[in-house]
Scaffold this motif. Structure first.
Motif, PDB file in Angstrom:
ATOM      1  N   LEU A   1       0.817  -1.211   0.000  1.00 23.11           N
ATOM      2  CA  LEU A   1       0.000   0.000   0.000  1.00 23.11           C
ATOM      3  C   LEU A   1       0.854   1.266   0.000  1.00 23.11           C
ATOM      4  O   LEU A   1       0.502   2.254  -0.640  1.00 23.11           O
ATOM      5  CB  LEU A   1      -0.931  -0.009   1.218  1.00 23.11           C
TER       6      LEU A   1
ATOM      7  N   ALA B   1      -2.152  -2.299  -4.615  1.00 27.70           N
ATOM      8  CA  ALA B   1      -3.391  -2.803  -4.027  1.00 27.70           C
ATOM      9  C   ALA B   1      -3.295  -4.319  -3.949  1.00 27.70           C
ATOM     10  O   ALA B   1      -2.452  -4.935  -4.601  1.00 27.70           O
ATOM     11  CB  ALA B   1      -4.587  -2.396  -4.881  1.00 27.70           C
ATOM     12  N   TYR B   2      -4.135  -4.923  -3.139  1.00 29.76           N
ATOM     13  CA  TYR B   2      -4.165  -6.377  -3.025  1.00 29.76           C
ATOM     14  C   TYR B   2      -5.594  -6.846  -2.821  1.00 29.76           C
ATOM     15  O   TYR B   2      -6.472  -6.076  -2.418  1.00 29.76           O
ATOM     16  CB  TYR B   2      -3.262  -6.874  -1.887  1.00 29.76           C
ATOM     17  N   GLU B   3      -5.801  -8.094  -3.149  1.00 29.85           N
ATOM     18  CA  GLU B   3      -7.088  -8.747  -2.946  1.00 29.85           C
ATOM     19  C   GLU B   3      -6.894  -9.846  -1.912  1.00 29.85           C
ATOM     20  O   GLU B   3      -5.791 -10.375  -1.759  1.00 29.85           O
ATOM     21  CB  GLU B   3      -7.588  -9.364  -4.251  1.00 29.85           C
TER      22      GLU B   3
ATOM     23  N   ASP C   1      -7.807  -7.585  10.726  1.00 27.40           N
ATOM     24  CA  ASP C   1      -8.949  -6.730  10.398  1.00 27.40           C
ATOM     25  C   ASP C   1      -8.505  -5.503   9.604  1.00 27.40           C
ATOM     26  O   ASP C   1      -9.170  -5.090   8.645  1.00 27.40           O
ATOM     27  CB  ASP C   1      -9.674  -6.300  11.667  1.00 27.40           C
ATOM     28  N   ASP C   2      -7.370  -4.921   9.998  1.00 29.30           N
ATOM     29  CA  ASP C   2      -6.854  -3.756   9.287  1.00 29.30           C
ATOM     30  C   ASP C   2      -6.519  -4.114   7.837  1.00 29.30           C
ATOM     31  O   ASP C   2      -6.917  -3.414   6.905  1.00 29.30           O
ATOM     32  CB  ASP C   2      -5.618  -3.211  10.005  1.00 29.30           C
ATOM     33  N   LEU C   3      -5.797  -5.207   7.645  1.00 31.52           N
ATOM     34  CA  LEU C   3      -5.421  -5.622   6.288  1.00 31.52           C
ATOM     35  C   LEU C   3      -6.651  -5.987   5.458  1.00 31.52           C
ATOM     36  O   LEU C   3      -6.746  -5.628   4.286  1.00 31.52           O
ATOM     37  CB  LEU C   3      -4.445  -6.788   6.345  1.00 31.52           C
TER      38      LEU C   3
ATOM     39  N   GLY D   1      -9.637  -4.813   5.817  1.00 31.24           N
ATOM     40  CA  GLY D   1     -10.350  -3.579   5.523  1.00 31.24           C
ATOM     41  C   GLY D   1      -9.701  -2.743   4.435  1.00 31.24           C
ATOM     42  O   GLY D   1     -10.359  -1.924   3.795  1.00 31.24           O
ATOM     43  N   ARG D   2      -8.408  -2.936   4.187  1.00 34.41           N
ATOM     44  CA  ARG D   2      -7.700  -2.171   3.171  1.00 34.41           C
ATOM     45  C   ARG D   2      -7.641  -2.885   1.829  1.00 34.41           C
ATOM     46  O   ARG D   2      -7.152  -2.333   0.844  1.00 34.41           O
ATOM     47  CB  ARG D   2      -6.284  -1.877   3.657  1.00 34.41           C
ATOM     48  N   ALA D   3      -8.130  -4.105   1.766  1.00 37.34           N
ATOM     49  CA  ALA D   3      -8.090  -4.878   0.525  1.00 37.34           C
ATOM     50  C   ALA D   3      -8.979  -4.233  -0.540  1.00 37.34           C
ATOM     51  O   ALA D   3     -10.064  -3.739  -0.239  1.00 37.34           O
ATOM     52  CB  ALA D   3      -8.538  -6.308   0.783  1.00 37.34           C
ATOM     53  N   ALA D   4      -8.509  -4.274  -1.771  1.00 37.98           N
ATOM     54  CA  ALA D   4      -9.294  -3.752  -2.889  1.00 37.98           C
ATOM     55  C   ALA D   4     -10.529  -4.615  -3.126  1.00 37.98           C
ATOM     56  O   ALA D   4     -11.570  -4.124  -3.559  1.00 37.98           O
ATOM     57  CB  ALA D   4      -8.439  -3.696  -4.158  1.00 37.98           C
TER      58      ALA D   4
END
Length: 110
Positions: A2, A7-9, A31-33, A35-38
């Motif tokens: 990031l 971006a990551y899925e 949870d943080d990771l 929540g940041r996933a595309a």
């Protein structure tokens, strides 16, 4: 990823994966990771287990152009083990890089 604008899925084996596989201390980072996933993709399995993990690994291999695996090179003990995923990628001619940091060792996840 990031920080460099990437971006990551995420492919989740089942809705209960967080509770079944992530230790409580690791859940905030998970949870943080997540929540940041595309995009977050689900396999359709209702519960975590080998079949759900196999489906998630196969979906991951289906989606990638390159696989980077953190793996010690040892054979796994079930169909969803890292060696199987690396094998599927290689069978499909997906460029695969295996990383195992010097001094790293397996530990039992509690």
């Amino acid at each position: 990823m990031l920080a460099t604008g990437g971006a990551y899925e995420v492919v989740l084996p089942a809705p209960d994966y967080r509770e079944r596989a992530i230790p409580p201390a690791g859940r905030p980072a998970f949870d943080d990771l997540l929540g940041r996933a595309a995009e977050v993709v689900h396999t359709g399995f209702p519960h975590s287990g080998t079949a759900a993990y196999v489906a998630a690994n196969r979906e991951l291999v289906r989606r990638v152009h390159r696989l980077v695996a953190v793996w010690d090179g040892e054979a796994g003990c079930h169909e969803a083990a890292t060696d199987r995923t690396v094998g599927w990628a290689r069978q499909r001619s997906i460029p695969t890089t295996v990383l195992w940091p010097p001094g790293a060792r397996r530990t039992r996840a509690d």
